[in-house]
Motif scaffolding. Structure first.
Motif, short mmCIF file in Angstrom:
data_model
loop_
_atom_site.label_atom_id
_atom_site.label_comp_id
_atom_site.label_asym_id
_atom_site.label_seq_id
_atom_site.Cartn_x
_atom_site.Cartn_y
_atom_site.Cartn_z
N GLU A 140 -15.26 91.02 -41.61
CA GLU A 140 -16.48 90.74 -40.85
C GLU A 140 -17.62 91.61 -41.32
OE1 GLU A 140 -17.92 90.45 -36.16
OE2 GLU A 140 -15.87 91.08 -36.68
N ARG A 141 -17.29 92.89 -41.60
CA ARG A 141 -18.33 93.78 -42.07
C ARG A 141 -18.85 93.34 -43.44
NH1 ARG A 141 -15.00 97.67 -39.58
NH2 ARG A 141 -13.91 98.10 -41.54
N GLU A 142 -17.88 92.92 -44.31
CA GLU A 142 -18.29 92.43 -45.63
C GLU A 142 -19.18 91.19 -45.52
OE1 GLU A 142 -18.62 92.57 -49.69
OE2 GLU A 142 -17.68 94.03 -48.34
N TRP A 143 -18.78 90.34 -44.60
CA TRP A 143 -19.57 89.08 -44.43
C TRP A 143 -20.96 89.40 -43.91
CZ3 TRP A 143 -21.58 86.71 -40.07
CH2 TRP A 143 -22.05 85.42 -40.23
N ILE A 144 -21.06 90.43 -43.03
CA ILE A 144 -22.34 90.84 -42.48
C ILE A 144 -23.23 91.41 -43.55
CG2 ILE A 144 -23.45 92.52 -40.94
CD1 ILE A 144 -21.07 92.03 -39.02
N ARG A 145 -22.61 92.24 -44.44
CA ARG A 145 -23.41 92.81 -45.50
C ARG A 145 -23.95 91.73 -46.44
NH1 ARG A 145 -19.42 96.89 -45.23
NH2 ARG A 145 -18.20 95.88 -46.87
N LYS A 146 -23.08 90.78 -46.82
CA LYS A 146 -23.54 89.67 -47.66
C LYS A 146 -24.66 88.89 -46.98
CE LYS A 146 -19.24 88.85 -50.19
NZ LYS A 146 -18.17 87.88 -50.46
N ARG A 147 -24.46 88.73 -45.71
CA ARG A 147 -25.49 87.96 -44.97
C ARG A 147 -26.81 88.72 -44.96
NH1 ARG A 147 -24.95 84.35 -40.69
NH2 ARG A 147 -26.99 83.36 -40.35
N GLN A 148 -26.70 90.06 -44.85
CA GLN A 148 -27.92 90.86 -44.86
C GLN A 148 -28.61 90.79 -46.21
OE1 GLN A 148 -26.71 94.74 -43.56
NE2 GLN A 148 -26.67 94.14 -41.34
N ARG A 149 -27.79 90.89 -47.30
CA ARG A 149 -28.39 90.80 -48.63
C ARG A 149 -29.06 89.44 -48.84
NH1 ARG A 149 -23.63 93.66 -50.11
NH2 ARG A 149 -22.65 91.70 -50.76
#
Length: 275
Positions: free
Chosen positions: A25-34
């Motif tokens: 989830e954290r990885e997905w959030i970071r990708k989403r932020q980028r």
């Protein structure tokens, strides 16, 4: 393996799985932020253009709406003016139409009156022409008879036994037989018919004042002047007699065409005497 061990395994697996899920989830959030950051930069670049275009479009649309509003206002004002003018012109147009109809009827009436007047004038002209022709024919007859009498007077010294001399009777009436008749004699109170000519100043060259080719009256009843009642005594049918009637046996001082108090010169031919 006891139940508690089993439950511990399950808990551990659930914890592991929860940790893995949290990492994903954290990885997905970071990708989403980028991705959002990249999108924000690109949208910022395009946004300025779009904003400018939007501003231009909004200004143009504003201007367009403004011009449209102005045109609508102008059109509405023009329509209002036209409606006002039309409302003012309608009664004027109706009045002009009524005036045209009135003038048309007046012209028609004038034409009818002109035609009527022309017809009446033609009738009067025809009547006057007929009257003139009748008078001319009577005058021609009288002239012809006068010439015939003149010729008879020259040939026979009075024409058929007439003396040609004047006799003076009552009230100064003078008579002269031009032609002695051979028919019935004039009787008092009896109706007779004569042909006569009334002249002024002379039996031959005098102006013709009156004439008739068939005049009827009763002798001695005052239907004619006294000169006739006196001068026709003793006449016979077919005879012609000339009378000189003074004013006291005629019309007095009244002027009948020969002048006041003038003598009247009659030439009378007896046509018929009633039995």
């Amino acid at each position: 393996v006891t139940h508690t061990e089993k439950m511990g395994r399950r808990n551990r697996s659930r914890v592991h799985y929860d940790e893995d899920d949290d990492g994903l989830e954290r990885e997905w959030i970071r990708k989403r932020q980028r991705l959002n950051a990249n999108r924000g930069e690109s949208s910022h670049d395009t946004g300025t253009c779009s904003n400018e275009s939007n501003v231009k479009q909004s200004t143009s649309s504003f201007k367009k709406t403004k011009t449209d509003a102005v045109s609508v206002d102008k059109q509405s004002s023009l329509h209002a003016k036209e409606a006002k003018c039309s409302s003012k012109k309608e009664p004027i147009a109706d009045g002009a139409k009524i005036e045209r109809l009135r003038l048309k009827k007046q012209k028609q009436k004038e034409r009818r009156n002109e035609k009527k007047a022309a017809a009446e004038a033609r009738k009067r002209q025809d009547a006057s022409r007929e009257e003139q022709q009748r008078k001319q024919s009577e005058q021609a007859k009288l002239d012809k008879e006068e010439k015939r009498r003149k010729l008879r007077g020259k040939k026979g010294g009075g024409g058929g036994g007439g003396s040609g001399q004047y006799r003076t009777l009552r009230k100064g009436v003078q008579v002269s037989d031009i032609i002695a008749g051979k028919g019935p004699v004039v009787q008092d109170r009896k109706k007779c018919r004569v042909r006569y000519i009334l002249r002024s100043r002379s039996h031959i060259s005098g102006k013709i004042i009156d004439s008739s080719s068939n005049f009827g009256f009763r002798v001695g009843k005052g239907e004619v002047i006294q000169g006739w009642d006196i001068g026709m005594e003793g006449m016979r049918v077919g005879g012609t007699r000339r009378l000189i009637v003074p004013s006291r046996a005629g019309y007095g001082n009244r002027d009948v065409g020969a002048g006041r108090g003038s003598d009247l010169f009659f030439e009378i031919e007896l046509l018929h005497v009633a039995n």
